[in-house]
Design a protein around this motif. Structure first.
Motif, short mmCIF file in Angstrom:
data_model
loop_
_atom_site.label_atom_id
_atom_site.label_comp_id
_atom_site.label_asym_id
_atom_site.label_seq_id
_atom_site.Cartn_x
_atom_site.Cartn_y
_atom_site.Cartn_z
N LEU A 338 0.83 -1.21 0.00
CA LEU A 338 0.00 0.00 0.00
C LEU A 338 0.86 1.26 0.00
O LEU A 338 0.61 2.20 -0.76
CB LEU A 338 -0.95 0.00 1.21
N THR A 339 1.89 1.28 0.84
CA THR A 339 2.76 2.46 0.87
C THR A 339 3.56 2.58 -0.43
O THR A 339 3.89 3.69 -0.85
CB THR A 339 3.72 2.39 2.07
N ALA A 340 3.84 1.45 -1.06
CA ALA A 340 4.54 1.50 -2.35
C ALA A 340 3.72 2.22 -3.41
O ALA A 340 4.28 2.80 -4.35
CB ALA A 340 4.88 0.09 -2.81
N ASN A 341 2.39 2.20 -3.25
CA ASN A 341 1.50 2.90 -4.17
C ASN A 341 1.21 4.33 -3.71
O ASN A 341 0.34 5.00 -4.29
CB ASN A 341 0.18 2.14 -4.33
N GLY A 342 1.89 4.76 -2.66
CA GLY A 342 1.71 6.14 -2.19
C GLY A 342 0.59 6.31 -1.18
O GLY A 342 0.31 7.44 -0.77
N TRP A 343 -0.05 5.23 -0.75
CA TRP A 343 -1.11 5.34 0.23
C TRP A 343 -0.53 5.69 1.60
O TRP A 343 0.59 5.29 1.94
CB TRP A 343 -1.88 4.03 0.34
N LYS A 344 -1.30 6.43 2.39
CA LYS A 344 -0.87 6.85 3.72
C LYS A 344 -1.81 6.25 4.77
O LYS A 344 -3.03 6.34 4.65
CB LYS A 344 -0.90 8.38 3.85
N ALA A 345 -1.21 5.64 5.78
CA ALA A 345 -1.99 5.14 6.92
C ALA A 345 -2.34 6.31 7.83
O ALA A 345 -1.45 7.02 8.30
CB ALA A 345 -1.21 4.09 7.69
N THR A 346 -3.64 6.54 8.04
CA THR A 346 -4.08 7.67 8.86
C THR A 346 -4.50 7.25 10.26
O THR A 346 -4.61 8.10 11.15
CB THR A 346 -5.25 8.39 8.19
N ARG A 347 -4.72 5.95 10.47
CA ARG A 347 -5.14 5.50 11.80
C ARG A 347 -4.93 3.99 11.91
O ARG A 347 -5.12 3.26 10.94
CB ARG A 347 -6.61 5.84 12.03
N GLN A 348 -4.56 3.55 13.11
CA GLN A 348 -4.41 2.13 13.38
C GLN A 348 -4.97 1.82 14.76
O GLN A 348 -4.72 2.56 15.72
CB GLN A 348 -2.94 1.70 13.31
#
Length: 375
Positions: A338-348
């Motif tokens: 997911l991060t490789a596609n530029g996605w950002k984790a906003t909450r865990q």
């Protein structure tokens, strides 16, 4: 007058508490605040304590909570010694206004035909110098003369239940307002292996934040619980329909999903391989899914390639700026592609699923970069 307003001369309503899956307390607190106008007073492991100006049947329509109780009494300073038992008895006998509590219960849970039935429940975790049955005996002693004569004890499906829950140094006693359908749902008649708990699915949908007119996708829908909770959320808000898409590569899962959704609402269902979705590029606004865990697959080695291939499809079908929510045990295997596609984790949120630790994560896909003039 708003539904949560109260006249100055109206009697004070008792506090309530919700039992919640561990890790989902912030989501449940948000639902209580936003949907009921409640005031959250305390959050502890698996419990959210709150107040309402008026207690109405809306309180048992919460989707992210397992059960809701009137708070009879609570303590977070148990001694672990037998002296706790005397306190349980005294607190039960003296703290609640049982007549008021029974009136509230009866308004939320009207009595069915036949004699009223009641059931006393005691749950205990941790090492104490007394047994669970000792704590229940103290609860029974404290209730002496409080339950009306003629009410019949029942072990199953009692009309009224009083619970004493002890966890380490914390104890809470409550009068249950909800029943088993709050956590199990009436729609969920069929299951598949490792089927997602409805309250967890509801929390995931809330975190995704779908709005009317949006399209929400669950590419690995299992028993269809996420789809059902999306439809129910849309119905509760009455603000417009959310388009729901779901599929799975297991024909039995597709049958179970169709059965569970039969009395819930419309959804577009298809059998597919989540790594090759028959959907147009940038065609969905939200993705919410509980992909197979390593413990559900033949080998942990399968998780990485599965998540990587599925993530490529998620990236393709999710619109720029779209949001996704996932529940997995192998968080690193998910976050990498997911991060490789530029996605950002906003909450865990760290939760437990089927007794195992898992991570519920919220992701944001970046907006498309602005096109420069002349390019």
């Amino acid at each position: 007058m708003s539904r949560n307003s109260r006249r100055p001369d109206a009697p004070t309503t008792p506090a309530l508490y919700a039992m919640v899956q561990t890790g989902l307390e912030p989501v449940a607190a948000d639902e209580i605040t936003r949907d009921l106008g409640g005031q959250v007073k305390k959050i502890a492991r698996g419990i959210v304590v709150f107040k309402l100006n008026e207690i109405t049947p809306d309180v048992i329509k919460l989707r992210t909570t397992e059960d809701v109780f009137l708070l009879c009494w609570g303590s977070n300073s148990l001694s672990y010694r037998p002296t706790d038992l005397d306190n349980f008895r005294k607190w039960t006998a003296n703290r609640p206004d049982w007549n008021q509590y029974f009136r509230i219960h009866h308004a939320i849970r009207p009595k069915t035909k036949g004699k009223p039935t009641f059931h006393l429940v005691c749950q205990m975790q941790g090492e104490h110098a007394y047994k669970r049955y000792d704590a229940k005996d103290a609860l029974v002693a404290g209730l002496g003369g409080k339950i009306p004569a003629g009410w019949q004890p029942a072990d199953q499906n009692a009309w009224l239940e009083i619970w004493l829950t002890i966890r380490g140094k914390t104890a809470v006693c409550g009068l249950r307002l909800s029943d088993r359908t709050m956590r199990h749902r009436k729609y969920k008649e069929d299951h598949v292996l490792a089927s997602l708990r409805p309250t967890v699915a509801a929390a995931m949908v809330r975190l995704a934040g779908p709005s009317p007119g949006m399209t929400l996708l669950d590419p690995m829908c299992g028993a269809g619980t996420i789809l059902a909770e999306t439809i129910e959320l849309s119905r509760q808000r009455r603000a417009g329909r959310i388009e729901v898409l779901g599929g799975d590569n297991d024909p039995n899962a597709m049958f179970v999903t169709s059965q569970n959704l039969e009395n819930v609402g419309p959804a577009h269902l298809a059998r597919w391989d989540a790594r090759r979705l028959p959907l147009a590029t940038a065609s969905v606004d939200r993705i919410v899914s509980n992909p197979p865990f390593g413990k559900q697959l033949a080998s942990l080695d399968e998780v990485g390639p599965l998540y990587a291939a599925a993530a490529a499809e998620w990236n393709r079908v999710l619109r720029p700026g779209g949001r996704a929510v996932f529940l997995v045990m192998e968080q690193e295997a998910l976050s990498g592609p997911l991060t490789a596609n530029g996605w950002k984790a906003t909450r865990q949120l760290r939760v437990r699923v089927l007794g195992q630790p898992a991570v519920l994560s919220v992701w944001q896909k970046p907006d498309e970069p602005a096109t420069m003039p002349g390019t």
